[in-house]
Design a protein around this motif. Structure first.
Motif, PDB file in Angstrom:
ATOM      1  N   ALA A 149      28.232 -37.737  56.772  1.00 24.44           N
ATOM      2  CA  ALA A 149      28.331 -36.274  56.797  1.00 24.44           C
ATOM      3  C   ALA A 149      26.954 -35.641  56.674  1.00 24.44           C
ATOM      4  O   ALA A 149      26.632 -34.680  57.389  1.00 24.44           O
ATOM      5  CB  ALA A 149      29.234 -35.796  55.655  1.00 24.44           C
ATOM      6  N   VAL A 150      26.131 -36.158  55.791  1.00 20.18           N
ATOM      7  CA  VAL A 150      24.760 -35.640  55.633  1.00 20.18           C
ATOM      8  C   VAL A 150      23.982 -35.830  56.925  1.00 20.18           C
ATOM      9  O   VAL A 150      23.269 -34.925  57.386  1.00 20.18           O
ATOM     10  CB  VAL A 150      24.049 -36.349  54.460  1.00 20.18           C
ATOM     11  N   GLU A 151      24.125 -36.989  57.515  1.00 20.72           N
ATOM     12  CA  GLU A 151      23.426 -37.298  58.772  1.00 20.72           C
ATOM     13  C   GLU A 151      23.844 -36.347  59.888  1.00 20.72           C
ATOM     14  O   GLU A 151      23.009 -35.900  60.694  1.00 20.72           O
ATOM     15  CB  GLU A 151      23.735 -38.743  59.168  1.00 20.72           C
ATOM     16  N   ASP A 206      35.169 -31.308  64.886  1.00 24.23           N
ATOM     17  CA  ASP A 206      33.996 -30.451  65.011  1.00 24.23           C
ATOM     18  C   ASP A 206      33.174 -30.491  63.728  1.00 24.23           C
ATOM     19  O   ASP A 206      33.722 -30.464  62.623  1.00 24.23           O
ATOM     20  CB  ASP A 206      34.437 -29.014  65.313  1.00 24.23           C
ATOM     21  N   VAL A 207      31.863 -30.558  63.856  1.00 26.99           N
ATOM     22  CA  VAL A 207      30.983 -30.700  62.704  1.00 26.99           C
ATOM     23  C   VAL A 207      31.040 -29.492  61.780  1.00 26.99           C
ATOM     24  O   VAL A 207      30.617 -29.568  60.612  1.00 26.99           O
ATOM     25  CB  VAL A 207      29.535 -30.956  63.177  1.00 26.99           C
ATOM     26  N   SER A 208      31.594 -28.393  62.258  1.00 26.71           N
ATOM     27  CA  SER A 208      31.709 -27.196  61.410  1.00 26.71           C
ATOM     28  C   SER A 208      32.842 -27.315  60.388  1.00 26.71           C
ATOM     29  O   SER A 208      32.906 -26.532  59.439  1.00 26.71           O
ATOM     30  CB  SER A 208      31.942 -25.957  62.270  1.00 26.71           C
ATOM     31  N   ILE A 209      33.742 -28.288  60.583  1.00 30.96           N
ATOM     32  CA  ILE A 209      34.869 -28.470  59.667  1.00 30.96           C
ATOM     33  C   ILE A 209      34.445 -29.402  58.535  1.00 30.96           C
ATOM     34  O   ILE A 209      34.062 -30.550  58.776  1.00 30.96           O
ATOM     35  CB  ILE A 209      36.081 -29.051  60.400  1.00 30.96           C
ATOM     36  N   PRO A 210      34.487 -28.949  57.297  1.00 34.85           N
ATOM     37  CA  PRO A 210      34.080 -29.793  56.164  1.00 34.85           C
ATOM     38  C   PRO A 210      35.097 -30.888  55.878  1.00 34.85           C
ATOM     39  O   PRO A 210      36.269 -30.786  56.261  1.00 34.85           O
ATOM     40  CB  PRO A 210      33.994 -28.802  55.007  1.00 34.85           C
ATOM     41  N   ASP A 224      45.501 -25.556  62.456  1.00 36.42           N
ATOM     42  CA  ASP A 224      44.527 -24.610  61.913  1.00 36.42           C
ATOM     43  C   ASP A 224      44.221 -24.955  60.451  1.00 36.42           C
ATOM     44  O   ASP A 224      44.658 -24.296  59.527  1.00 36.42           O
ATOM     45  CB  ASP A 224      45.092 -23.186  62.006  1.00 36.42           C
ATOM     46  N   TYR A 225      43.470 -26.045  60.233  1.00 40.81           N
ATOM     47  CA  TYR A 225      43.174 -26.497  58.883  1.00 40.81           C
ATOM     48  C   TYR A 225      41.736 -26.130  58.491  1.00 40.81           C
ATOM     49  O   TYR A 225      40.853 -25.984  59.334  1.00 40.81           O
ATOM     50  CB  TYR A 225      43.392 -28.003  58.742  1.00 40.81           C
ATOM     51  N   ALA A 226      41.532 -26.000  57.169  1.00 40.31           N
ATOM     52  CA  ALA A 226      40.228 -25.562  56.665  1.00 40.31           C
ATOM     53  C   ALA A 226      39.340 -26.717  56.248  1.00 40.31           C
ATOM     54  O   ALA A 226      38.109 -26.590  56.217  1.00 40.31           O
ATOM     55  CB  ALA A 226      40.427 -24.614  55.475  1.00 40.31           C
ATOM     56  N   VAL A 227      39.948 -27.843  55.900  1.00 38.35           N
ATOM     57  CA  VAL A 227      39.191 -28.997  55.416  1.00 38.35           C
ATOM     58  C   VAL A 227      39.982 -30.256  55.725  1.00 38.35           C
ATOM     59  O   VAL A 227      41.208 -30.212  55.868  1.00 38.35           O
ATOM     60  CB  VAL A 227      38.925 -28.857  53.890  1.00 38.35           C
ATOM     61  N   ASP A 269      29.303 -30.319  56.059  1.00 41.66           N
ATOM     62  CA  ASP A 269      29.562 -30.097  54.634  1.00 41.66           C
ATOM     63  C   ASP A 269      30.623 -31.079  54.141  1.00 41.66           C
ATOM     64  O   ASP A 269      31.563 -31.410  54.874  1.00 41.66           O
ATOM     65  CB  ASP A 269      30.058 -28.674  54.383  1.00 41.66           C
ATOM     66  N   PHE A 270      30.461 -31.528  52.894  1.00 38.49           N
ATOM     67  CA  PHE A 270      31.500 -32.361  52.297  1.00 38.49           C
ATOM     68  C   PHE A 270      31.735 -31.936  50.851  1.00 38.49           C
ATOM     69  O   PHE A 270      30.845 -31.417  50.179  1.00 38.49           O
ATOM     70  CB  PHE A 270      31.146 -33.856  52.367  1.00 38.49           C
ATOM     71  N   TYR A 271      32.977 -32.145  50.404  1.00 41.00           N
ATOM     72  CA  TYR A 271      33.353 -31.901  49.007  1.00 41.00           C
ATOM     73  C   TYR A 271      33.661 -33.252  48.377  1.00 41.00           C
ATOM     74  O   TYR A 271      34.328 -34.095  48.987  1.00 41.00           O
ATOM     75  CB  TYR A 271      34.568 -30.983  48.919  1.00 41.00           C
ATOM     76  N   TYR A 272      33.174 -33.422  47.161  1.00 39.16           N
ATOM     77  CA  TYR A 272      33.330 -34.703  46.469  1.00 39.16           C
ATOM     78  C   TYR A 272      34.165 -34.509  45.208  1.00 39.16           C
ATOM     79  O   TYR A 272      33.894 -33.613  44.401  1.00 39.16           O
ATOM     80  CB  TYR A 272      31.962 -35.277  46.101  1.00 39.16           C
ATOM     81  N   ILE A 273      35.190 -35.355  45.022  1.00 42.07           N
ATOM     82  CA  ILE A 273      36.076 -35.277  43.865  1.00 42.07           C
ATOM     83  C   ILE A 273      35.911 -36.521  42.996  1.00 42.07           C
ATOM     84  O   ILE A 273      35.912 -37.641  43.508  1.00 42.07           O
ATOM     85  CB  ILE A 273      37.556 -35.166  44.287  1.00 42.07           C
ATOM     86  N   ASP A 274      35.755 -36.303  41.695  1.00 43.21           N
ATOM     87  CA  ASP A 274      35.647 -37.421  40.756  1.00 43.21           C
ATOM     88  C   ASP A 274      36.041 -36.922  39.365  1.00 43.21           C
ATOM     89  O   ASP A 274      36.475 -35.780  39.204  1.00 43.21           O
ATOM     90  CB  ASP A 274      34.231 -38.008  40.756  1.00 43.21           C
ATOM     91  N   THR A 275      35.862 -37.761  38.360  1.00 45.84           N
ATOM     92  CA  THR A 275      36.245 -37.421  36.985  1.00 45.84           C
ATOM     93  C   THR A 275      35.533 -36.165  36.500  1.00 45.84           C
ATOM     94  O   THR A 275      34.345 -35.976  36.756  1.00 45.84           O
ATOM     95  CB  THR A 275      35.906 -38.590  36.043  1.00 45.84           C
TER      96      THR A 275
END
Length: 554
Positions: free
Chosen positions: A349-351, A330-334, A282-285, A355-361
């Protein structure tokens, strides 16, 4: 994870333990500490050199095993045991030029004649103490020469190794004296301020050196080490920096271990298994660890865990996966990715409408250490409306001051890396040429091109603040977070691509002579908003980052 190898000597084991304690006390990044114990290395058959009677410590030669022990990969640090770290070791890494084979403090040091430490003869030789703290670029091609056979060869002298004789001088990086502060040799004020103390002539753990310089400092860290090892020290699960769902699992496991016959509780073991099963299902991301190319994903020991991604997943009830697992997800999971190299995964992911989360500086507040990391949803940078006014509490903690606009003559062109531009299918050389040509249509001002360099150079020798202080009229960039820094430093900015600063930036180069510059108040509010989109590792782990992101994007 950064590995620090500490030289260990059976005559002064407490020095190594206090050294370890001081590193871990200040570290904001994951650190693995390995004690270089000669006897253990001999048992493992990686060190078989005869005992050298002139060697002042048991790690005189074993320190040069570091590239081999680190599998000739990544960055590793060696330091003598008679050292105490006074600050975050991440700051040391930030000071290193990653292109050098090794980096060290290049002392001009001649010790006084006589004895040192516990009666060892004090020897003087060129480049003395250079090898007492070394940041190794283990993957550097020239360090492949530092093999087990070389280190153990009786014909290879200590002088050859300690002087880095297998390297050209240009491949030995220079660090400031603060990173190997020779006690009773360097002087505060004249030589700066210490970050890593080195009791090279003997420390307070020796009876005849209890009044040496900085003895009080070592004693303070020693007391902290003793306290940390106290048997009476108990850590409550509620005090652990882990997500609530993992705390629950730990509590269940402890109860199960203490009451296996269910004397005081029913079905504890079954409950523990159920909690564990729920945790892994049962994970969220989902954090994607590879770049989405064929053959990208290695397994087992070959794959090093991304500590920052791990931090975020810990606080968001997330799990790791490879890009190949997206087919079963499942595509509903980011998903969450770190770094522009994962562009294929983000495009996919866009295609797919995922949803996606992006991590950077992070945008600001980092200085030499990457303390803050930006996290954005479905974008590479913050993209909420400018009128979304966040509190200033997080911005204040960053310690950033906003400057008023100052006039200047030059135009500062700050192109991002080709890696970043590839996300939008833009060629770096072509962008620089077309942008400079367009600027030249509207002004005769000189253009200073500041191409992106290594992080070491950007945080030490050529910071963005230094560049903006070079009589700058305005900055022109594409997607670089330098745009935010330009506004903070009182300079108008033009953004030619998707950029967090776009709401306050100019986009039409025809206005290059008279660019719009927002008010200090407007810039400050904008920075307050950005502060709610960048987080420390601790905030990722404890769930603060995930909670804020859900609230902002609701």
């Amino acid at each position: 994870m950064l590995t620090v190898y500490i030289g260990w000597d059976s005559r002064e084991p407490i020095a190594a333990e206090v050294c370890r304690h001081s590193i871990l006390q200040h570290a904001t990044i994951p650190v693995n500490i390995v004690m270089l114990k000669q006897n253990e290395l001999r048992v493992k058959n990686v060190y078989w050199r005869d005992v050298d009677k002139l060697a002042s410590t048991e790690f005189t030669f074993t320190r040069f095993l570091v590239p081999h022990l680190n599998n000739y990969e990544g960055t590793a640090i060696f330091m003598d045991s008679d050292m105490v770290m006074l600050t975050d070791i991440a700051e040391l890494i930030a000071d290193v030029d990653p292109n050098k084979a090794v980096s060290c403090v290049q002392h001009d040091y001649t010790p006084p004649p006589g004895m040192k430490m516990d009666g060892q003869q004090q020897l003087a030789y060129p480049r003395k103490n250079w090898s007492s703290m070394v940041v190794w670029n283990c993957a550097h091609p020239d360090n492949k020469q530092v093999t087990l056979d070389l280190v153990n060869d009786p014909e290879v002298t200590g002088a050859y190794l300690h002087r880095f004789s297998w390297l050209k001088d240009k491949d030995i990086g220079l660090l400031g004296p603060q990173w190997n502060w020779l006690v009773d040799w360097y002087v505060e004020g004249r030589d700066g301020k210490p970050s890593l103390l080195h009791y090279t002539e003997g420390g307070p753990w020796f009876a005849n050196h209890q009044k040496c310089g900085y003895a009080d400092v070592w004693n303070r860290y020693y007391e902290g080490y003793v306290e940390s090892k106290s048997d009476s020290r108990v850590i409550e699960i509620k005090d652990l920096t882990v997500p609530i769902h993992l705390r629950t699992l730990l509590e269940d496991m402890i109860v199960s271990a203490r009451d296996p016959f269910t004397i005081y509780s029913d079905n504890v073991f079954e409950k523990c298994l159920a909690t564990f099963s729920k945790t892994i299902q049962d994970y969220a991301v989902v954090g994607i660890v590879d770049a989405g190319g064929q053959g990208d994903l290695k397994t087992g020991k070959e794959l090093k865990m991304d500590a920052i991604l791990d931090n975020f997943l810990s606080g968001s009830h997330g799990v790791f996966a490879g890009s190949k697992n997206l087919l079963d997800l499942d595509v509903s999971i980011p998903i969450v990715v770190r770094g522009i190299a994962k562009k294929k995964v983000m495009h996919k992911a866009v295609e797919d409408g995922r949803d996606f989360y992006y991590i950077d500086t992070g945008y600001f507040g980092n200085a030499k250490t990457k303390r803050y990391h930006r996290i954005s949803k479905n974008s590479l940078q913050f993209n909420l409306p400018i009128d979304h006014n966040c509190s200033d509490d997080r911005f204040i903690k960053c310690g950033v001051s906003i400057k008023r606009k100052t006039p200047g003559k030059n135009i500062l062109l700050c192109p991002p890396s080709q890696k970043a531009l590839s996300y939008w299918g833009v060629d770096l050389k072509e962008w620089i040429e077309s942008t400079t040509q367009t600027i030249a249509q509207y002004t005769e001002r000189p253009i200073i091109i500041r191409e992106k360099q290594s992080r070491h150079i950007r945080t030490n020798d050529d910071t963005i603040e230094m560049a903006l202080d070079n009589d700058i009229h305005c900055m022109v960039t594409y997607n670089s977070i330098a745009a935010v820094e330009s506004l903070i430093n009182g300079k108008p900015v033009f953004t030619m691509g998707p950029n967090a600063a776009e709401p306050l930036a100019n986009t039409d180069l025809a206005r290059i002579e008279n660019p719009l510059m927002p008010t200090v108040d407007r810039i400050r509010q904008f920075c307050c908003n950005l502060a709610y989109a960048q987080f420390t590792p601790e905030e990722m782990i404890n769930g603060t980052a995930w909670s804020i992101l859900q609230e902002l994007n609701s």
